[in-house]
Each structure stands twice: as C-alpha cells, then as structure tokens.
Design a protein around this motif. Structure first.
Motif, PDB file in Angstrom:
ATOM      1  N   MET A 116       0.831  -1.228   0.000  1.00 15.28           N
ATOM      2  CA  MET A 116       0.000   0.000   0.000  1.00 15.28           C
ATOM      3  C   MET A 116       0.853   1.261   0.000  1.00 15.28           C
ATOM      4  SD  MET A 116      -2.785  -1.012   2.907  1.00 15.28           S
ATOM      5  CE  MET A 116      -3.240  -2.741   3.078  1.00 15.28           C
ATOM      6  N   VAL A 117       1.909   1.281   0.806  1.00 13.03           N
ATOM      7  CA  VAL A 117       2.679   2.528   0.979  1.00 13.03           C
ATOM      8  C   VAL A 117       3.847   2.626   0.002  1.00 13.03           C
ATOM      9  CG1 VAL A 117       2.005   2.757   3.393  1.00 13.03           C
ATOM     10  CG2 VAL A 117       4.195   1.650   2.838  1.00 13.03           C
ATOM     11  N   GLY A 118       4.258   1.466  -0.566  1.00 12.42           N
ATOM     12  CA  GLY A 118       5.344   1.471  -1.551  1.00 12.42           C
ATOM     13  C   GLY A 118       6.693   1.823  -0.946  1.00 12.42           C
ATOM     14  N   PRO A 119       7.732   1.835  -1.766  1.00 11.17           N
ATOM     15  CA  PRO A 119       9.085   2.119  -1.257  1.00 11.17           C
ATOM     16  C   PRO A 119       9.227   3.469  -0.552  1.00 11.17           C
ATOM     17  CG  PRO A 119       9.187   1.127  -3.435  1.00 11.17           C
ATOM     18  CD  PRO A 119       7.729   1.383  -3.161  1.00 11.17           C
ATOM     19  N   PRO A 120       8.449   4.518  -0.895  1.00 11.72           N
ATOM     20  CA  PRO A 120       8.631   5.774  -0.143  1.00 11.72           C
ATOM     21  C   PRO A 120       7.957   5.783   1.222  1.00 11.72           C
ATOM     22  CG  PRO A 120       7.131   6.133  -2.015  1.00 11.72           C
ATOM     23  CD  PRO A 120       7.524   4.682  -2.035  1.00 11.72           C
ATOM     24  N   GLY A 121       7.120   4.800   1.504  1.00 12.13           N
ATOM     25  CA  GLY A 121       6.394   4.775   2.772  1.00 12.13           C
ATOM     26  C   GLY A 121       7.171   4.076   3.866  1.00 12.13           C
ATOM     27  N   GLN A 122       6.579   4.072   5.067  1.00 16.68           N
ATOM     28  CA  GLN A 122       7.227   3.395   6.198  1.00 16.68           C
ATOM     29  C   GLN A 122       6.222   2.474   6.894  1.00 16.68           C
ATOM     30  OE1 GLN A 122       8.726   5.777   9.536  1.00 16.68           O
ATOM     31  NE2 GLN A 122      10.326   4.253   9.910  1.00 16.68           N
ATOM     32  N   VAL A 123       6.649   1.228   7.124  1.00 19.11           N
ATOM     33  CA  VAL A 123       5.858   0.272   7.911  1.00 19.11           C
ATOM     34  C   VAL A 123       6.645  -0.014   9.184  1.00 19.11           C
ATOM     35  CG1 VAL A 123       4.682  -1.958   7.970  1.00 19.11           C
ATOM     36  CG2 VAL A 123       5.136  -0.856   5.747  1.00 19.11           C
ATOM     37  N   ILE A 124       6.017   0.213  10.332  1.00 20.87           N
ATOM     38  CA  ILE A 124       6.644  -0.139  11.612  1.00 20.87           C
ATOM     39  C   ILE A 124       5.862  -1.326  12.178  1.00 20.87           C
ATOM     40  CG2 ILE A 124       7.291   0.660  13.913  1.00 20.87           C
ATOM     41  CD1 ILE A 124       7.334   3.524  12.806  1.00 20.87           C
ATOM     42  N   ALA A 125       6.589  -2.415  12.460  1.00 18.49           N
ATOM     43  CA  ALA A 125       5.923  -3.651  12.879  1.00 18.49           C
ATOM     44  C   ALA A 125       6.508  -4.151  14.196  1.00 18.49           C
ATOM     45  CB  ALA A 125       6.071  -4.720  11.801  1.00 18.49           C
ATOM     46  N   PHE A 126       5.612  -4.598  15.072  1.00 18.65           N
ATOM     47  CA  PHE A 126       5.986  -5.075  16.410  1.00 18.65           C
ATOM     48  C   PHE A 126       5.741  -6.572  16.522  1.00 18.65           C
ATOM     49  CE2 PHE A 126       4.979  -0.667  16.733  1.00 18.65           C
ATOM     50  CZ  PHE A 126       5.817  -0.153  17.704  1.00 18.65           C
ATOM     51  N   ASP A 127       6.589  -7.240  17.267  1.00 20.54           N
ATOM     52  CA  ASP A 127       6.295  -8.608  17.709  1.00 20.54           C
ATOM     53  C   ASP A 127       7.210  -8.894  18.903  1.00 20.54           C
ATOM     54  OD1 ASP A 127       4.719 -11.104  16.015  1.00 20.54           O
ATOM     55  OD2 ASP A 127       5.908 -11.651  17.768  1.00 20.54           O
ATOM     56  N   ILE A 128       6.730  -9.764  19.797  1.00 15.66           N
ATOM     57  CA  ILE A 128       7.545 -10.126  20.956  1.00 15.66           C
ATOM     58  C   ILE A 128       8.446 -11.312  20.655  1.00 15.66           C
ATOM     59  CG2 ILE A 128       6.066  -9.137  22.759  1.00 15.66           C
ATOM     60  CD1 ILE A 128       4.770 -11.895  23.076  1.00 15.66           C
ATOM     61  N   GLN A 129       8.269 -11.953  19.492  1.00 19.54           N
ATOM     62  CA  GLN A 129       9.066 -13.141  19.166  1.00 19.54           C
ATOM     63  C   GLN A 129      10.080 -12.816  18.075  1.00 19.54           C
ATOM     64  OE1 GLN A 129       7.219 -17.142  19.213  1.00 19.54           O
ATOM     65  NE2 GLN A 129       5.285 -16.035  18.995  1.00 19.54           N
ATOM     66  N   ALA A 130      11.352 -13.069  18.392  1.00 18.83           N
ATOM     67  CA  ALA A 130      12.424 -12.807  17.416  1.00 18.83           C
ATOM     68  C   ALA A 130      12.203 -13.624  16.153  1.00 18.83           C
ATOM     69  CB  ALA A 130      13.780 -13.144  18.039  1.00 18.83           C
ATOM     70  N   THR A 188       9.334  -5.852  20.604  1.00 14.09           N
ATOM     71  CA  THR A 188       8.766  -5.501  21.907  1.00 14.09           C
ATOM     72  C   THR A 188       7.251  -5.608  21.826  1.00 14.09           C
ATOM     73  OG1 THR A 188       8.938  -3.919  23.729  1.00 14.09           O
ATOM     74  CG2 THR A 188       8.508  -3.000  21.578  1.00 14.09           C
ATOM     75  N   SER A 189       6.611  -5.465  22.983  1.00 11.38           N
ATOM     76  CA  SER A 189       5.147  -5.562  23.010  1.00 11.38           C
ATOM     77  C   SER A 189       4.502  -4.322  22.400  1.00 11.38           C
ATOM     78  CB  SER A 189       4.665  -5.711  24.454  1.00 11.38           C
ATOM     79  OG  SER A 189       3.253  -5.618  24.490  1.00 11.38           O
ATOM     80  N   HIS A 190       3.418  -4.569  21.711  1.00  9.00           N
ATOM     81  CA  HIS A 190       2.650  -3.438  21.158  1.00  9.00           C
ATOM     82  C   HIS A 190       2.044  -2.566  22.267  1.00  9.00           C
ATOM     83  CE1 HIS A 190      -0.182  -7.092  20.531  1.00  9.00           C
ATOM     84  NE2 HIS A 190      -0.308  -6.668  21.757  1.00  9.00           N
ATOM     85  N   ALA A 191       2.089  -3.035  23.498  1.00 14.08           N
ATOM     86  CA  ALA A 191       1.610  -2.194  24.608  1.00 14.08           C
ATOM     87  C   ALA A 191       2.520  -0.977  24.815  1.00 14.08           C
ATOM     88  CB  ALA A 191       1.512  -3.004  25.889  1.00 14.08           C
ATOM     89  N   GLN A 192       3.709  -1.020  24.177  1.00 20.88           N
ATOM     90  CA  GLN A 192       4.660   0.107  24.243  1.00 20.88           C
ATOM     91  C   GLN A 192       4.509   1.039  23.041  1.00 20.88           C
ATOM     92  OE1 GLN A 192       7.028   0.212  26.759  1.00 20.88           O
ATOM     93  NE2 GLN A 192       6.093  -1.620  27.586  1.00 20.88           N
ATOM     94  N   LEU A 193       3.463   0.851  22.269  1.00 25.00           N
ATOM     95  CA  LEU A 193       3.330   1.527  20.980  1.00 25.00           C
ATOM     96  C   LEU A 193       3.678   3.013  21.013  1.00 25.00           C
ATOM     97  CD1 LEU A 193       2.246   1.013  18.078  1.00 25.00           C
ATOM     98  CD2 LEU A 193       0.033   1.818  18.895  1.00 25.00           C
ATOM     99  N   ASP A 194       3.122   3.731  21.970  1.00 33.11           N
ATOM    100  CA  ASP A 194       3.285   5.186  21.899  1.00 33.11           C
ATOM    101  C   ASP A 194       4.702   5.650  22.225  1.00 33.11           C
ATOM    102  OD1 ASP A 194       3.035   4.769  24.600  1.00 33.11           O
ATOM    103  OD2 ASP A 194       1.259   6.029  24.849  1.00 33.11           O
ATOM    104  N   CYS A 195       5.552   4.759  22.765  1.00 35.09           N
ATOM    105  CA  CYS A 195       6.976   5.129  22.933  1.00 35.09           C
ATOM    106  C   CYS A 195       7.701   5.120  21.598  1.00 35.09           C
ATOM    107  CB  CYS A 195       7.688   4.141  23.846  1.00 35.09           C
ATOM    108  SG  CYS A 195       7.013   4.016  25.484  1.00 35.09           S
ATOM    109  N   TYR A 196       7.199   4.324  20.653  1.00 37.08           N
ATOM    110  CA  TYR A 196       7.958   4.070  19.422  1.00 37.08           C
ATOM    111  C   TYR A 196       7.432   4.811  18.197  1.00 37.08           C
ATOM    112  CZ  TYR A 196      10.441   0.562  22.015  1.00 37.08           C
ATOM    113  OH  TYR A 196      11.243  -0.050  22.948  1.00 37.08           O
ATOM    114  N   ILE A 197       6.225   5.326  18.273  1.00 29.52           N
ATOM    115  CA  ILE A 197       5.627   5.956  17.092  1.00 29.52           C
ATOM    116  C   ILE A 197       5.566   7.468  17.311  1.00 29.52           C
ATOM    117  CG2 ILE A 197       3.603   6.059  15.573  1.00 29.52           C
ATOM    118  CD1 ILE A 197       4.869   3.295  15.583  1.00 29.52           C
ATOM    119  N   ALA A 198       6.275   8.198  16.443  1.00 34.49           N
ATOM    120  CA  ALA A 198       6.281   9.654  16.576  1.00 34.49           C
ATOM    121  C   ALA A 198       5.270  10.306  15.639  1.00 34.49           C
ATOM    122  CB  ALA A 198       7.682  10.198  16.299  1.00 34.49           C
ATOM    123  N   GLY A 199       4.975   9.647  14.518  1.00 34.04           N
ATOM    124  CA  GLY A 199       4.099  10.259  13.510  1.00 34.04           C
ATOM    125  C   GLY A 199       2.640   9.870  13.709  1.00 34.04           C
ATOM    126  N   LYS A 200       1.867  10.130  12.674  1.00 36.81           N
ATOM    127  CA  LYS A 200       0.425   9.869  12.692  1.00 36.81           C
ATOM    128  C   LYS A 200       0.115   8.779  11.658  1.00 36.81           C
ATOM    129  CE  LYS A 200      -1.440  12.900  15.481  1.00 36.81           C
ATOM    130  NZ  LYS A 200      -2.224  12.270  16.540  1.00 36.81           N
TER     131      LYS A 200
END
Ligand code: SAM
Length: 202
Positions: free
Chosen positions: A43-57, A95-107
């Motif tokens: 959806m976002v293509g190469p100029p976009g950014q996807v930030i993904a969380f998981d607790i399992q390496a 890390t856990s998605h419960a920490q989401l707002d520490c890691y996401i600066a944008g909208k």
C-alpha cells in the motif's frame, strides 16, 4: 475474480488500503510471519514506512525474510523506548505493542493487528486482552484523522474468547463523534475470526 467471502484478513487489508496512499506511515501491531506487513508495504510502496511489532524474534526474522524477498528495505529498530526514526522502508521492533506510543512519533494512516498466535509457532504465546487493549487505546489516539485501525480477533483458541470479548468492548465503546466503527463477522459460524475497523473522524 471471485473473492473468498469469509477470508476476514483480506477484508482488513482492503479496508485499510482504502485510506492509505503511497508514502504513508502504517503500523502492524503483530508482525508474525509478515503477511500483513507485506500487504501494508504494497500500500505505501518504497517511499512509505511500515513499523511492525512482535515479541518473538523468530516472527520478526520471518517477516524480514519475506519482505526482503519482495525488495523492501528492512531494519531492526533498537528496543530503547525511543521513537523509531522516520525513514522509508520496514522497521521491526522486538517488543510488546503495549509500548506503541513510545515508538511511534508520527500519525499512522493505517494500523493493523491480527491477534492470536504465530501460525506454526508456540500456541502458548498469544496476544493477551490487557496488552491488546492498551495497544488499541494508544493506536486510536495516534491514528491520523481519516486513518483506520483494523483488528482481527480469533475466539476459537484457548484465551482467544476472552480477548475477543475485550476487543469487542473496546470498539463498542469508542465515542461515536470521533470514530465510525464497522464489525464484520461470519454470522453463522460464531467461533470464526471477526474484524473490527475503526475510522477516525476528528
Ligand atoms: C496471528 S500472529 C500475527 C500474524 C501476522 N500479522 C502475519 O501476517 O503473519 C500473532 C502474533 O502476535 C505476536 N504477539 C503476541 N503478543 C504480542 C505483543 N504483546 N506485542 C506484539 N506482538 C505480540 C505473536 O508473537 C504472533 O507472532
């Protein structure tokens, strides 16, 4: 082409894609094997950014391998409770998605969560009601106006019913002047996965 009517996850992708454009910021709360990250990347293509969380390496390793195979630039972001830098490509956070707002600066324009356990993985490592609801509270606050958050819940595994109930309560109680909320479920199969999509109005 005829579509699989009850493939709930496909509907979540379609409904997120309606509001996401090339270059946008999007988030996956549960990277797993990377299928949702791949859909978001498309959806976002190469100029976009996807930030993904998981607790399992091992989930993040699968996601990295899948996305690199599709030509995406993938990196691991440090787990230091600092916002992930705004940079095109895929950023993986172990890390856990419960920490989401520490890691996401944008909208983010789109946020997706496919709950439950890693397909083919340890079925005792599942998303849990408390951290899921914490993540959804943060997600709904971070979401861009006009953006959507899509959550697929799975009531059919041990612990899944309790989480599905908590997710239903969360979405049902979102204020109607701020969010439209859609629920999609297979009405004649009560244990099937179901989807909530919320769109932020103001
Ligand atoms: C159903 S899988 C996700 C499927 C994935 N989106 C895909 O496309 O393959 C659920 C994932 O949630 C992860 N998970 C469980 N608890 C989590 C948490 N608190 N924070 C982030 N991820 C979590 C699990 O490790 C598992 O990989």
């Amino acid at each position: 082409m005829k579509r699989a009517l009850t493939r709930i996850v496909n509907w979540s992708h379609d409904l997120i894609a309606e509001v996401v454009n090339s270059g946008d910021l999007v988030v996956d709360l549960t990277a797993g094997k990377g299928q949702d990250v791949l859909a978001l990347f498309q959806m976002v293509g190469p100029p976009g950014q996807v930030i993904a969380f998981d607790i399992q390496a091992k989930a993040l390793a699968s996601t990295k391998s899948l996305l690199e195979g599709r030509g995406a630039s993938v990196r691991f972001s440090p787990v230091d409770e600092q916002p992930v830098s705004s940079r095109a490509g895929i950023a993986l956070v172990e890390t856990s998605h419960a920490q989401l707002d520490c890691y996401i600066a944008g909208k983010p324009r789109g946020i997706i969560a496919n709950l439950g356990y890693l397909p083919g993985g340890d079925q005792d490592i599942i998303t849990r009601p408390q951290s899921t609801v914490t993540a959804l509270e943060q997600a709904s606050s971070l979401l861009d106006i006009g953006g959507r958050v899509a959550v697929t819940a799975y009531p059919d595994h041990p612990g899944g019913d309790e989480e599905a109930t908590a997710v239903t309560k969360f979405f049902t109680n979102l204020p109607e002047h701020i969010f439209y909320v859609l629920q999609l479920k297979v009405s004649n199969r009560p244990k099937s996965p179901f989807l909530f999509v919320a769109e932020k109005l103001i």
